[in-house]
Design a protein around this motif. Structure first.
Motif, PDB file in Angstrom:
ATOM      1  N   ALA A  27       9.707 -36.034 -39.683  1.00  0.00           N
ATOM      2  CA  ALA A  27      10.413 -37.188 -39.110  1.00  0.00           C
ATOM      3  C   ALA A  27      11.221 -37.898 -40.188  1.00  0.00           C
ATOM      4  O   ALA A  27      11.192 -39.128 -40.320  1.00  0.00           O
ATOM      5  CB  ALA A  27       9.429 -38.140 -38.436  1.00  0.00           C
ATOM      6  N   GLY A  53      13.343 -40.974 -39.536  1.00  0.00           N
ATOM      7  CA  GLY A  53      12.694 -42.134 -38.932  1.00  0.00           C
ATOM      8  C   GLY A  53      12.584 -43.308 -39.888  1.00  0.00           C
ATOM      9  O   GLY A  53      12.984 -43.244 -41.056  1.00  0.00           O
ATOM     10  N   SER A 106      13.445 -32.403 -39.934  1.00  0.00           N
ATOM     11  CA  SER A 106      13.827 -33.061 -38.684  1.00  0.00           C
ATOM     12  C   SER A 106      14.370 -32.009 -37.742  1.00  0.00           C
ATOM     13  O   SER A 106      14.630 -30.866 -38.135  1.00  0.00           O
ATOM     14  CB  SER A 106      14.888 -34.149 -38.923  1.00  0.00           C
ATOM     15  OG  SER A 106      16.121 -33.574 -39.308  1.00  0.00           O
ATOM     16  N   TYR A 149       5.426 -37.636 -33.771  1.00  0.00           N
ATOM     17  CA  TYR A 149       6.160 -38.248 -32.659  1.00  0.00           C
ATOM     18  C   TYR A 149       5.597 -37.735 -31.342  1.00  0.00           C
ATOM     19  O   TYR A 149       5.349 -36.530 -31.212  1.00  0.00           O
ATOM     20  CB  TYR A 149       7.655 -37.888 -32.763  1.00  0.00           C
ATOM     21  CG  TYR A 149       8.471 -38.424 -31.609  1.00  0.00           C
ATOM     22  CD1 TYR A 149       8.972 -39.727 -31.652  1.00  0.00           C
ATOM     23  CD2 TYR A 149       8.705 -37.647 -30.472  1.00  0.00           C
ATOM     24  CE1 TYR A 149       9.691 -40.231 -30.590  1.00  0.00           C
ATOM     25  CE2 TYR A 149       9.429 -38.151 -29.403  1.00  0.00           C
ATOM     26  CZ  TYR A 149       9.918 -39.447 -29.466  1.00  0.00           C
ATOM     27  OH  TYR A 149      10.622 -39.951 -28.408  1.00  0.00           O
TER      28      TYR A 149
END
Length: 298
Positions: A34, A37, A58, A88
């Protein structure tokens, strides 16, 4: 969005993420999941500054890493010494236990010995997911957990930032206070746990230095932005309806509404000392974080 009352069970090392690289076992190559993020990109940037080789994982990056596509996990982990694990949508989400258990097995198979997991405060399902990952990497792996409060940056980056820009924050928090934590502090604690040798097996609970209700947070956002930002408390059902109108699937909207209303029932209305224990300084205040965001053009 991470809002997560367990206590910090570790004694921090007193190191800082801005200092030199950690002990003899410090990793040379780190996968950051991630990586676009709120915490992932900050972790990646801090590791870059420390001279660590960073793999920014990602769905659109290189290496490609997608929590919904387990076939991407092994290639992204292969050859890495450590990984920052930001799952996630949330460790309390349906299917998270199974996903993190499998991720841990893949990490162990690929020889990744150190994992740092982003988790949330007082989420029983998240604790079960933490344990699934812990069991999967044992006995040869190291796992540290960073349990974070609601991010300050949720108001200035992403979905809630649109409400702030419109001057109206609708959220099912009522008058419950929360110790909002700066995502930069979360990232610094995570980097310390990645690079220093003393964090294996520890759980660091990180919050900001004080409690604020959402109405008080809105007042501080108003002061930082130079315009009125109002907090409008809504029911979980109203919040879910708004999320569906925004485009979320009904099941996800209902799950988020239930998660937030549960976590904001007062169980997290306390501050923790994880930032001070690990970094040797006080956490950043909410006002400092939002002033910095608006000064930079949010």
């Amino acid at each position: 969005m991470n809002e997560n009352t367990s206590r910090d069970t570790g004694n921090g090392t007193g190191g800082t993420a801005a200092g030199t690289a950690g002990g003899a076992g410090a990793p040379r190559t780190v996968l950051v999941t991630a990586a676009t993020g709120k915490t992932g990109r900050r972790v990646a940037d801090l590791l870059d500054a420390r001279g660590v080789e960073v793999r920014r994982g990602s769905r659109s990056g290189a290496p490609r890493f997608d929590w919904e596509d387990p076939a991407t996990w092994g290639p992204a982990l292969g050859g890495a010494d450590a990984a920052y694990v930001a799952y996630y949508p949330d460790l309390a989400a349906p299917g998270a236990v199974e996903a993190l258990r499998e991720f841990g097995r893949v990490a162990a198979r690929e020889g990744v010995r150190r994992l740092v997991l982003l988790s949330g405060r007082a989420e029983p399902e998240a604790v079960r997911t933490e344990q699934a990952l812990r069991e999967a990497v044992a006995p040869g792996g190291e796992l540290a957990v960073v349990r974070a409060a609601f991010f300050t940056q949720n108001f200035t980056e992403g979905l809630m930032a649109e409400g702030v820009a419109a001057g109206r924050i609708e959220f099912p928090a009522g008058g419950t206070p929360e110790p909002f934590v700066d995502a930069g502090d979360v990232a610094e604690v995570a980097v310390a746990a990645l690079l220093e040798d003393a964090h294996a097996g520890r759980v660091h609970e990180v919050t900001g230095p004080r409690l604020l209700t959402f109405a008080q947070a809105a007042a501080e956002l108003s002061a930082a932005a130079g315009r009125e930002v109002a907090y409008v408390p809504v029911s979980p059902e109203q919040y879910a309806e708004g999320m569906r109108a925004y485009g979320l699937a009904a099941e996800e909207a209902d799950w988020l509404a239930g998660l937030f209303s549960g976590l904001l029932d007062g169980r997290n209305a306390s501050v923790a000392d994880g930032v001070r224990r690990v970094l040797g300084r006080e956490p950043r205040d909410f006002a400092e974080g939002v002033k910095g965001a608006f000064a930079s053009g949010v």
